[in-house]
Design an enzyme around this catalytic site. Structure first.
Site, PDB file in Angstrom:
ATOM      1  N   ASP A  29      53.150  34.282  42.015  1.00 57.31           N
ATOM      2  CA  ASP A  29      53.258  34.039  43.455  1.00 57.31           C
ATOM      3  C   ASP A  29      54.130  32.806  43.730  1.00 57.31           C
ATOM      4  O   ASP A  29      55.056  32.854  44.565  1.00 57.31           O
ATOM      5  CB  ASP A  29      51.822  33.816  43.978  1.00 57.31           C
ATOM      6  CG  ASP A  29      51.714  33.955  45.477  1.00 57.31           C
ATOM      7  OD1 ASP A  29      52.679  34.418  46.110  1.00 57.31           O
ATOM      8  OD2 ASP A  29      50.642  33.593  46.006  1.00 57.31           O
ATOM      9  N   SER A  36      46.125  39.989  38.464  1.00 56.11           N
ATOM     10  CA  SER A  36      44.768  39.444  38.229  1.00 56.11           C
ATOM     11  C   SER A  36      44.530  38.827  36.849  1.00 56.11           C
ATOM     12  O   SER A  36      43.432  38.333  36.600  1.00 56.11           O
ATOM     13  CB  SER A  36      43.660  40.480  38.485  1.00 56.11           C
ATOM     14  OG  SER A  36      43.430  40.648  39.862  1.00 56.11           O
TER      15      SER A  36
END
Ligand code: AR6
Length: 164
Positions: A31, A114
């Site tokens: 991110d 994740s």
């Protein structure tokens, strides 16, 4: 479907997938790398699209990236495996893939959603990624070049053995 080792922000696929958090405002890991390279217009564009619930996906332009689109999805935080983590991870992959046809996306790169800050066990996450994408492509007849981009060698080896 293929696996490559590298940095997902270098990919020049039609779309790259971001392992975001629900604020869509950036963070660490993939991110952070995507927001840094796309530039500040990305966070501005994301603001009205937030919050993005776990398992859902939002699409934005790629701004400074080579990729035309960024698909932001929020993976589950691993809390022992009894909190729907696997089902939510499946949703991440399917919701990203559902955005391909309407946006004319023919190539896409996924990180291992994740498996960093959110601590999902890497092998189980890779099995879910490969199984979910494989069954989605065959079920919907979607013709897309799909790349799993792994940052490190250990993760690459897991995907390579699942895809062989
Ligand atoms: N290219 C490809 N893979 C990468 C890159 C990169 N540039 N950087 C890291 N990875 P993570 P999560 C791998 O933590 O677990 C953020 O702060 C990394 O080795 O990026 O879904 C968000 O804002 C790992 O295997 O995502 C959220 O708060 C995988 O990408 C939270 O982290 C995912 O690691 C999301 O956590």
């Amino acid at each position: 479907m293929r696996v490559i080792q590298g940095d997902i922000t270098d990919m020049n696929t039609d779309a790259i997938v971001n392992a975001a958090n629900s604020s869509l405002m950036g963070g660490g890991g993939v991110d952070g790398a995507i927001h840094r390279r796309a530039g500040p217009m990305l966070a501005e564009y994301c603001r009205p699209l937030a919050p993005c619930p776990t398992g859902q996906a939002r699409i934005t332009p790629g701004f400074g990236l080579a990729a035309r689109w960024i698909i932001h999805t929020v993976g589950p935080i691993w809390r022992g495996g009894e909190h729907d983590e696997a089902a939510l991870l499946v949703q991440c992959y399917t919701n990203c893939l559902h955005l391909c046809a309407p946006h004319d996306i023919h190539s896409i790169a996924f990180p291992a959603i994740s498996t960093g800050a959110y601590r999902f066990p890497k092998k189980r996450a890779a099995e879910i990624a490969v199984e979910t994408c494989r069954s989605f492509l065959s079920r919907f007849g979607l013709e897309v070049d799909l790349h799993f981009v792994c940052f490190d060698r250990a993760q690459y080896d897991i995907y390579a053995s699942l895809l062989s």
